[in-house]
Design a protein around this motif. Structure first.
Motif, PDB file in Angstrom:
ATOM      1  N   LYS A 233      14.203 -58.562  46.149  1.00  0.00           N
ATOM      2  CA  LYS A 233      14.542 -57.896  47.398  1.00  0.00           C
ATOM      3  C   LYS A 233      14.213 -56.404  47.345  1.00  0.00           C
ATOM      4  N   GLU A 234      14.506 -55.762  46.212  1.00  0.00           N
ATOM      5  CA  GLU A 234      14.267 -54.322  46.105  1.00  0.00           C
ATOM      6  C   GLU A 234      12.775 -54.003  46.178  1.00  0.00           C
ATOM      7  N   VAL A 235      11.966 -54.816  45.541  1.00  0.00           N
ATOM      8  CA  VAL A 235      10.525 -54.566  45.517  1.00  0.00           C
ATOM      9  C   VAL A 235       9.900 -54.863  46.874  1.00  0.00           C
ATOM     10  N   LEU A 236      10.222 -56.021  47.440  1.00  0.00           N
ATOM     11  CA  LEU A 236       9.614 -56.402  48.712  1.00  0.00           C
ATOM     12  C   LEU A 236      10.004 -55.455  49.836  1.00  0.00           C
ATOM     13  N   ALA A 237      11.163 -54.815  49.716  1.00  0.00           N
ATOM     14  CA  ALA A 237      11.640 -53.943  50.792  1.00  0.00           C
ATOM     15  C   ALA A 237      10.754 -52.721  50.987  1.00  0.00           C
ATOM     16  N   VAL A 238      10.152 -52.197  49.900  1.00  0.00           N
ATOM     17  CA  VAL A 238       9.454 -50.906  50.024  1.00  0.00           C
ATOM     18  C   VAL A 238       8.091 -50.875  49.355  1.00  0.00           C
ATOM     19  N   LYS A 239       7.611 -52.000  48.831  1.00  0.00           N
ATOM     20  CA  LYS A 239       6.357 -51.971  48.080  1.00  0.00           C
ATOM     21  C   LYS A 239       5.170 -51.510  48.914  1.00  0.00           C
ATOM     22  N   ASP A 240       5.222 -51.704  50.228  1.00  0.00           N
ATOM     23  CA  ASP A 240       4.112 -51.312  51.098  1.00  0.00           C
ATOM     24  C   ASP A 240       4.243 -49.884  51.621  1.00  0.00           C
TER      25      ASP A 240
END
Length: 519
Positions: A233-240
């Motif tokens: 969740k933490e990565v997918l939230a801001v990876k872009d």
């Protein structure tokens, strides 16, 4: 008798061999190279056990109670649907998993196993796990290359700061309230990176930091009490988000056991698992970092191959000593200072006092050492550093009040200049009201070796007094090669900027004449 039975025995053995071969799984002819056939087992999925949360440290106080708040369910997105014609492979399917397994011993286009980064791949391709895959306009902008981190293909130097945003009488970060005043302070000091000690999912805050030219290093896994599957969740939230520089796992976990008293090797295994998960979920390929207390030994470094960049928290008085040479002899990976600096309280006297000068001196000395060994230079070994910290936090002394500025510290025998004492509520280069200390100006004055600071504003030359060169003066002084005559000039190359010959006269033309002369 024995000689007569031998042909029959050989026949039976050959038939048994054929039957065994027929019953075995067939080997794809394509899996053979140079006479050696390999059958690769499919990669196993890492387990995702859930661990009990234990809030026992200041990092847990800051982030543990809010891990699940203000979140939204995010998906990894659809398929990229990008095709490529690479090395003779099929359009849209350039590197199949079976080909990666076949070529495991070669540094071929279809393997990232032996690559240190995506930096040398053709444009539009990147490493995703062990595979080289097309990425189109989603290719990583931040890649590791030797001891350097490249941003947009250029070596990057961190002039960073650790960021906590806790007001008086509070115990929780309030980034929304402090982002505007804090980013202005950061920008004015030339700070280009911030690290948070926990996740930062609010894209409105990231937008503001990015608008000020500030990259972000969020800690996506900070405690052994945090479930491993929360990393997704933490990565997918801001990876872009364009502000993300790299991911951080833990903070000096060799001292605190990931804040849950885990053994060192349990921490190593957990960090390795988390690093692999981050790389699975982040198709943008941001580097993965972990932050160690002091200098890791060679066994620790070898046990964490999925860590791309190492951060070191080092407090050693007024100098780092032999730290940079020690790192260079121990690892070829990029390294940065995850924490360094000095607090503003001096406990050397019977009655302690605020000592801004000593804090400023230590800030300047240590930062200049980092710059001198920066990896943007030919033989540098250090990516830069994250000064600890931007602003005071009054909640840190557990025996005091979060509404009062306490001055009790810990003196373990080594630590910050000048008293070797960690005065936890005095580390800011600005105080809790955001008033700059001398250390703020000292840090501002140390230049970034990659010269990322905005260039000074272009100043328009002020037009001189029109009476400076009157036509009468030009005529009177026709025999003198001076500012007011063009009669004897062969050109305008030796005139000051903003002046040009118009007829016999040297006249003011401002910025326009520069273009005319250049033509």
């Amino acid at each position: 008798m024995a000689m007569a039975l031998l042909p029959a025995m050989l026949l039976i053995l050959s038939l048994q061999t054929v039957q065994l071969a027929a019953s075995a799984a067939p080997v794809d002819a394509g899996d053979c190279s140079d006479g050696v056939c390999e059958v690769a087992e499919p990669p196993s999925e890492p387990s995702l056990p859930k661990y009990r949360r234990q809030e026992k440290d200041h990092v847990l106080l800051q982030f543990g109670g809010r891990l699940e708040s203000n979140s939204s369910e995010l998906s990894a997105g659809g398929e990229l649907g990008l095709g490529a014609d690479l090395d003779g492979h099929i359009q849209g399917e350039p590197c199949q998993e079976s080909q990666i397994q076949r070529r495991r011993r070669a540094e071929g286009m279809c393997s990232c196993r032996r690559r240190s980064s995506s930096a040398d791949l053709p444009e539009g391709m990147s490493c995703q796990g062990d595979a080289v895959l097309p990425c189109g306009d989603r290719c990583p902008q931040v890649v590791v290359s030797g001891r350097q981190v490249l941003v947009g293909g250029q070596p990057f130097h961190m002039k960073g700061v650790n960021w906590g945003a806790v007001g008086k009488g509070e115990r929780w970060n309030d980034f929304t309230r402090f982002v505007d005043p804090d980013r202005e302070l950061m920008q004015n000091a030339g700070i280009n990176v911030v690290r948070t000690y926990g996740p930062l999912r609010d894209t409105a805050i990231l937008d503001k930091l990015w608008a000020s030219g500030i990259w972000v290093m969020p800690t996506v896994y900070y405690s052994g009490g945090q479930s491993v599957d929360s990393v997704e969740k933490e990565v997918l939230a801001v990876k872009d988000h364009p502000s993300i520089l790299m991911w951080v796992i833990g903070n000096e976990w060799n001292y605190n056991g990931l804040y849950t008293d885990m053994s060192k090797w349990d921490c190593i295994n957990r960090i390795g698992e988390v690093a692999r998960l981050i790389k699975r979920y982040d198709d943008r390929g941001h580097p993965v970092s972990t932050i160690y207390g002091w200098l890791p030994d060679s066994g620790t470094l070898a046990a964490l191959p999925d860590i791309d960049v190492w951060g070191l928290n080092v407090y050693s008085g007024r100098s780092f000593g032999n730290l940079f040479n020690s790192w260079a002899g121990r690892s070829s990976k990029p390294m940065y200072l995850g924490e360094y600096g000095a607090d503003a309280y001096n406990s050397n006297r019977r009655r302690g006092f605020e000592d801004q000068r000593s804090q400023a001196d230590a800030t300047r000395w240590l930062t200049e050492e980092i710059v001198a060994r920066s990896s943007v230079k030919h033989d540098g070994v250090c990516l830069g550093g994250l000064l600890f910290e931007l602003a005071d936090e009054w909640w840190k002394d557990g025996s005091g009040s979060s509404s009062e500025h306490d001055n009790r510290g810990i003196a373990p025998g080594a630590g910050p200049h000048p008293d070797m004492t960690f005065n936890e509520e005095w580390w800011g280069i600005v105080d809790i009201d955001r008033n700059p200390r001398e250390a703020y100006d000292a840090y501002r004055r140390v230049s970034n070796p990659m010269q990322t600071l905005p260039p000074p504003a272009t100043t328009t030359t002020v037009a001189p007094d029109p009476s400076l060169c009157q036509a009468s003066e030009t005529r009177r002084r026709r025999r003198v090669l001076d500012k007011c005559s063009c009669r004897r000039r062969s050109g305008t190359a030796d005139l000051e900027k903003g002046w040009a010959c118009q007829g016999d006269s040297v006249t003011w033309c401002g910025d326009d004449c520069v273009e005319e002369i250049a033509q």
